[in-house]
Design an enzyme around this catalytic site. Sequence first.
Site, PDB file in Angstrom:
ATOM      1  CE  LYS A 133      40.698  39.439  39.548  1.00 51.90           C
ATOM      2  NZ  LYS A 133      39.835  40.442  39.854  1.00 51.90           N
TER       3      LYS A 133
ATOM      4  CG  ASP B  42      38.074  38.264  41.934  1.00 51.45           C
ATOM      5  OD1 ASP B  42      37.763  39.077  40.987  1.00 51.45           O
ATOM      6  OD2 ASP B  42      37.550  37.133  41.251  1.00 51.45           O
TER       7      ASP B  42
HETATM    8  N1  GLU Z   1      38.020  41.827  41.469  1.00 52.46           N
HETATM    9  C1  GLU Z   1      37.760  43.059  41.200  1.00 52.46           C
HETATM   10  C2  GLU Z   1      37.620  43.633  39.619  1.00 52.46           C
HETATM   11  O1  GLU Z   1      37.338  41.706  39.146  1.00 52.46           O
HETATM   12  C3  GLU Z   1      37.696  43.889  42.028  1.00 52.46           C
HETATM   13  C4  GLU Z   1      39.529  44.443  42.403  1.00 52.46           C
HETATM   14  C5  GLU Z   1      39.729  45.188  42.493  1.00 52.46           C
HETATM   15  O2  GLU Z   1      39.137  46.325  43.882  1.00 52.46           O
HETATM   16  O3  GLU Z   1      40.999  45.893  42.932  1.00 52.46           O
HETATM   17  O4  GLU Z   1      37.403  43.985  39.420  1.00 52.46           O
END
Ligand code: GLU
Length: 451
Positions: free
Chosen positions: A129, A169
């Site tokens: 992340k 996100d």
């Molecule tokens: N931010 C999204 C999550 O919390 C998607 C992450 C992604 O697609 O890599 O899962």
Amino acid sequence: MNSIDEKLRPILAEVHRRNAGEDEFLQAVHEVLESLGRVVAKHPHYLEKALIERICEPERQIIFRIPWVDDKGQVQINRGFRVQFNSALGPYKGGMRFHPSVNVGIIKFLGFEQTFKNALTGLPIGGGKGGSDFDPKGRSDGEIMRFCQSLMTELHRHLGEQTDVPAGDIGVSGREIGYMFGQYKRLNNRFEAGVLTGKALAFGGSRARTEATGYGNTYFVRAMLQTMGTDFDGKKVVVSGSGNVAIYTIEKVQAFGGKVIACSDSSGYVVDENGIDLDLLKEIKEVRRERIGEYVKRRGEGAHFIPTSKGEIWDVPCDVAMPSATQNELSGKGAATLIRNGVIAVGEGANMPSTPEAIKAFQEAGVKFAPGKAANAGGVATSALEMQQNASRDSWSFEQTEERLAKIMRDIHDTCATTADEYGAPGDYVLGANIAGFVRVAEAMDMQGVI
Ligand code: GLU
């Protein structure tokens, strides 16, 4: 600590010592460790081989300066983060969040959750992340572009389609992904489509990726309702937030016959007894980027706005609640109100939106509760499908992609339910998700040696 198995307490104490002050991260670890007592009783090798300690420590954390020049010619400095949490199952995978509240503890909690969530999808993706404390509110297109370019000027060296694959996100969607992708391509002199997901269709994006998180949560909650012998049909639903996750949750709930009567943003919430007018909401939020109060002004009769200072969206009586805004938005108090008003199911569209007190209240009241790491996994799962399409230079139809998504969500639901049964806690999706996600990651790590 009391709810944590005795054998796991020293591990939690060490995590606290090493990550002091990172409250959201500690909360996320606490929740997972609470579920693992039953696992180590059955499989002591997870303790002997220090697999839990290893999983709680990110593989790599990158913190960097992001200098950029605003429209007034002034130099601005933000802080950038990428936490590469776990690569046992595949390249690090997870979104980027742009929000002033971002700090290392928040990115670590998100990366930790992401690791288990990605494992639950059954697809070959590790967990990561990132983000920045940059506030996109009120920024021009040019400022957003220069910020994204500066961020990528540092981040590019840490990424790669086999290494680390960011996506969106909060505060990061198609526009930002486009700017980051463009800069990555210039710096590497490579059209590496699979290095970012959530791209526009024009250069390798996947159909249904935008819809996937909200649709996925709705599929998950429907599966949960079906175990109770019911469905969305005729149910009153409250969906907090009004970003990408909330909007496509509303769309799918409506398609399944549910009536969404409230949604929100940080300024307050709207109640619309006739059901949210989705076209109007999309126009306000996706096109004009306005505050939610505008909805009421344009909708007229039957809709009203309540500012944040006057109450919270959980005051609205409903059958199903789908928190889809941000972490810790649903407290013990909000949960108590929902329970008093007869809520029967809760599905988390956001990451960790319910506080530990709220989760406990729902479970004690017998409300079906779907934790985010299972219920909102449709977004990242569809990102993995985007990576598959990129790797095979293919592009699937909307129907084909949604069909895959629906099956993945059904499988995640069933995995959580059967794992909960197996560990003696039928109906406990929190326990089921934590154990099933943990075991997949831990088994892979174990086979790869002391990593
Ligand atoms: N931010 C999204 C999550 O919390 C998607 C992450 C992604 O697609 O890599 O899962």
